[in-house]
Design a protein around this motif. Sequence first.
Motif, PDB file in Angstrom:
ATOM      1  N   ILE A  15       0.866  -1.178   0.000  1.00 48.03           N
ATOM      2  CA  ILE A  15       0.000   0.000   0.000  1.00 48.03           C
ATOM      3  C   ILE A  15       0.910   1.237   0.000  1.00 48.03           C
ATOM      4  CG2 ILE A  15      -1.616   1.344   1.430  1.00 48.03           C
ATOM      5  CD1 ILE A  15      -2.892  -1.189   2.369  1.00 48.03           C
ATOM      6  N   PRO A  16       0.589   2.258  -0.780  1.00 47.02           N
ATOM      7  CA  PRO A  16      -0.594   2.445  -1.627  1.00 47.02           C
ATOM      8  C   PRO A  16      -0.470   1.811  -3.013  1.00 47.02           C
ATOM      9  CG  PRO A  16       0.710   4.453  -1.606  1.00 47.02           C
ATOM     10  CD  PRO A  16       1.367   3.515  -0.630  1.00 47.02           C
ATOM     11  N   GLU A  17       0.718   1.326  -3.379  1.00 48.10           N
ATOM     12  CA  GLU A  17       0.902   0.643  -4.659  1.00 48.10           C
ATOM     13  C   GLU A  17       2.152  -0.208  -4.587  1.00 48.10           C
ATOM     14  OE1 GLU A  17       3.116   3.524  -7.611  1.00 48.10           O
ATOM     15  OE2 GLU A  17       1.521   4.646  -6.597  1.00 48.10           O
ATOM     16  N   ARG A  18       2.290  -1.105  -5.536  1.00 48.36           N
ATOM     17  CA  ARG A  18       3.468  -1.971  -5.570  1.00 48.36           C
ATOM     18  C   ARG A  18       4.704  -1.188  -6.000  1.00 48.36           C
ATOM     19  NH1 ARG A  18       1.597  -7.786  -8.208  1.00 48.36           N
ATOM     20  NH2 ARG A  18      -0.230  -8.131  -6.872  1.00 48.36           N
ATOM     21  N   GLY A  19       5.862  -1.800  -5.682  1.00 47.20           N
ATOM     22  CA  GLY A  19       7.124  -1.231  -6.136  1.00 47.20           C
ATOM     23  C   GLY A  19       7.647  -0.097  -5.286  1.00 47.20           C
ATOM     24  N   LEU A  20       7.143   0.028  -4.058  1.00 49.80           N
ATOM     25  CA  LEU A  20       7.589   1.110  -3.181  1.00 49.80           C
ATOM     26  C   LEU A  20       8.636   0.650  -2.178  1.00 49.80           C
ATOM     27  CD1 LEU A  20       4.195   2.935  -2.496  1.00 49.80           C
ATOM     28  CD2 LEU A  20       6.000   3.560  -4.106  1.00 49.80           C
ATOM     29  N   GLY A  21       9.157  -0.559  -2.356  1.00 45.69           N
ATOM     30  CA  GLY A  21      10.180  -1.045  -1.436  1.00 45.69           C
ATOM     31  C   GLY A  21       9.587  -1.502  -0.108  1.00 45.69           C
ATOM     32  N   PRO A  22      10.425  -1.649   0.898  1.00 45.22           N
ATOM     33  CA  PRO A  22       9.957  -2.200   2.177  1.00 45.22           C
ATOM     34  C   PRO A  22       8.900  -1.342   2.853  1.00 45.22           C
ATOM     35  CG  PRO A  22      12.215  -1.368   2.357  1.00 45.22           C
ATOM     36  CD  PRO A  22      11.877  -1.402   0.907  1.00 45.22           C
ATOM     37  N   LEU A  23       8.905  -0.022   2.632  1.00 41.86           N
ATOM     38  CA  LEU A  23       7.901   0.819   3.281  1.00 41.86           C
ATOM     39  C   LEU A  23       6.499   0.544   2.746  1.00 41.86           C
ATOM     40  CD1 LEU A  23       9.559   4.334   3.751  1.00 41.86           C
ATOM     41  CD2 LEU A  23       9.284   2.473   5.401  1.00 41.86           C
ATOM     42  N   GLY A  24       6.387   0.122   1.480  1.00 42.13           N
ATOM     43  CA  GLY A  24       5.079  -0.257   0.948  1.00 42.13           C
ATOM     44  C   GLY A  24       4.517  -1.468   1.664  1.00 42.13           C
ATOM     45  N   GLY A  25       5.384  -2.426   1.969  1.00 38.69           N
ATOM     46  CA  GLY A  25       4.950  -3.588   2.734  1.00 38.69           C
ATOM     47  C   GLY A  25       4.587  -3.233   4.158  1.00 38.69           C
ATOM     48  N   LEU A  26       5.395  -2.376   4.783  1.00 34.64           N
ATOM     49  CA  LEU A  26       5.104  -1.962   6.155  1.00 34.64           C
ATOM     50  C   LEU A  26       3.786  -1.200   6.210  1.00 34.64           C
ATOM     51  CD1 LEU A  26       5.890  -1.672   9.118  1.00 34.64           C
ATOM     52  CD2 LEU A  26       7.246   0.339   8.497  1.00 34.64           C
ATOM     53  N   CYS A  27       3.513  -0.380   5.208  1.00 36.77           N
ATOM     54  CA  CYS A  27       2.262   0.366   5.165  1.00 36.77           C
ATOM     55  C   CYS A  27       1.068  -0.587   5.098  1.00 36.77           C
ATOM     56  CB  CYS A  27       2.255   1.313   3.969  1.00 36.77           C
ATOM     57  SG  CYS A  27       0.882   2.481   3.955  1.00 36.77           S
ATOM     58  N   ALA A  28       1.179  -1.634   4.298  1.00 34.31           N
ATOM     59  CA  ALA A  28       0.111  -2.636   4.219  1.00 34.31           C
ATOM     60  C   ALA A  28      -0.096  -3.320   5.563  1.00 34.31           C
ATOM     61  CB  ALA A  28       0.452  -3.659   3.138  1.00 34.31           C
TER      62      ALA A  28
END
Length: 460
Positions: A70-83
Amino acid sequence: MTEQPSRALGAILAGGQSSRFGSDKSAAEWQGASLLSHSVRALFDECDEVVVCGGSHEDIPQSAVRLQDIPERGLGPLGGLCAALAHARDRGFDAVLSVPVDAHPVPDGLLERLAGSGPAALHRHWLFGFWPSDLAGALEEHLKAGSRSVLSWIEACGARMVEYTGREIVNVNTPSALEALERMSALGAAADVYGAYELCFEDGRVGEAARIVPVEVPVAIEYNGIGYAVMMATPTDLEDFVTGFSLSEGLASRNQIGEVSLFETGGGWIARANLPASSVPRVAERARSRVSESGCGICGIDSIAAALSPLQPVAAQPRADHAAVHRALSAMRSHQELGRATGAAHAAAFCSFDGEIMLLREDVGRHNALDKLIGALDRQGIDHEQGFVLLSARCSQELVEKTVRCGIPMLVTISAPSTLAIQRAREGRLTLITLARSDTALVMNDPHGLFPPSRRSAKG
C-alpha cells in the motif's frame, strides 16, 4: 520491564526479486528451511498473527497471510510496512513488529527489545521495527509524497533507535552471504558472521562482503570460590579449556580437578572448579599478585565487567583513503628490520593520512609492539590524532582498545578480527580495516563514511 502491547501483528517484509541474489530471497534455504520459514517461525513466537508483505514465494508456512503493498506496488519495504499497519489498524492490533525476510538470525525477544513509547527500530538494522498501528495513515501519506527511504520514515515518525548487542545479524544480499551464514551455523558458538565492505586498492571500489569471524568473550575462572583470572577465549569446549589451563598453570595434577561448572553472564562466562585443598594457598596468592604475563592486559582482571569496561569514543576523524592504506602496506616490510632478519616479530606502524610510515616499532608480541609505538609517539610528541596505526597482526579486542584509548582514529591490521574486536571498535567509533593484503582489505567499521560502498544496498 517495558510494557508490552496487548496485541501485536508480526510483519515480514519479503520484497521481491533481487538482482544481486539472482532470485527471490524468501525461498533461499538456510539450515534446511527457507528464509521466509525462519522469519515466520520467529514472529509466531512473539506475535498473535503474522503477515507476509510482498514477495513471490508460494509456500507461506504456519497460516501466515500475504498482503500486497500500500498504496501501490514497487515502493520497497515501506510499501509492505504500510500494508501491515493498515491491516493491524483495521483488525484491532496495537502495533506491528516488522522483520526483513533477508536478515538472520532474527534476534530473540525482539518485541521486548523494541516495545515502548512510540515507534522504534534496531540501530543499523532499521527494518527490525516496532510501529504503533495508528501510524498507518501517516506512512501512506509519507509514501504518496514520494519518500521511500526507510531512514526518512524513521525521522518523520520520530522512531527511537535501539542499540542491539546480541548475535550479529547477517544481511543476506548475495549467495556468498547465505553461504557464510550456513557455515557459521555449522560452527555453532565458535563463530559469527559480520557484514563488511571489501575495499579494492586498484580502483578504490567498495563492495559488500560477509566475513566469518571467531567469537571472543571473557571467561572468568574461579577456583574454590576464589576469582583467579579472566581470559579471552572462544566459548566452545570450555570445560577442556579450564582443565587444561589448570594443569598448564601447575595448579593441580591430573585427575585432581573437580567438575567444571559454566554460567553465561554479562557478556561472558564464569567457569568454576574445585582444586585440592593443598592448591588453595597458591591460588589465593597468585590471585592477589597475578600480573599480565602475556602482555594482553586481561590476565589478572577478576571481573568480566572490568574486562568489558566502557570505552570513550575516539573524537578525531581519519582522513585516509584507499591509496594511503595501500601505500603504507606496500612500504611496511622495508621498515621491519627485526621481522626481515628473524621472521618472528610483529610490527606496529604509525602512518600519516597520506600513507607515509612515520614511526615503527617491533616486538615478538603484537601487544608489546603496539605499546612501544604508542610510547614512542608520546615521547616524540607526535599527535596521535593525525594518522592511523598499521599492525602486522590478528585484530584482537585488546589491540582495538589500546588504539581507542590513545585517541588514534583508525586501525589497519593484516589479519582477521575477532567478534569482540569488531564490537569494541563500534563502541569506540574506531575506523577498523582488517585482512589488508596487497590487493584488497575488509572494512569492518566505518563510522565516518570514509569508504562509501560503490554499490549501495537497495534497503533504506
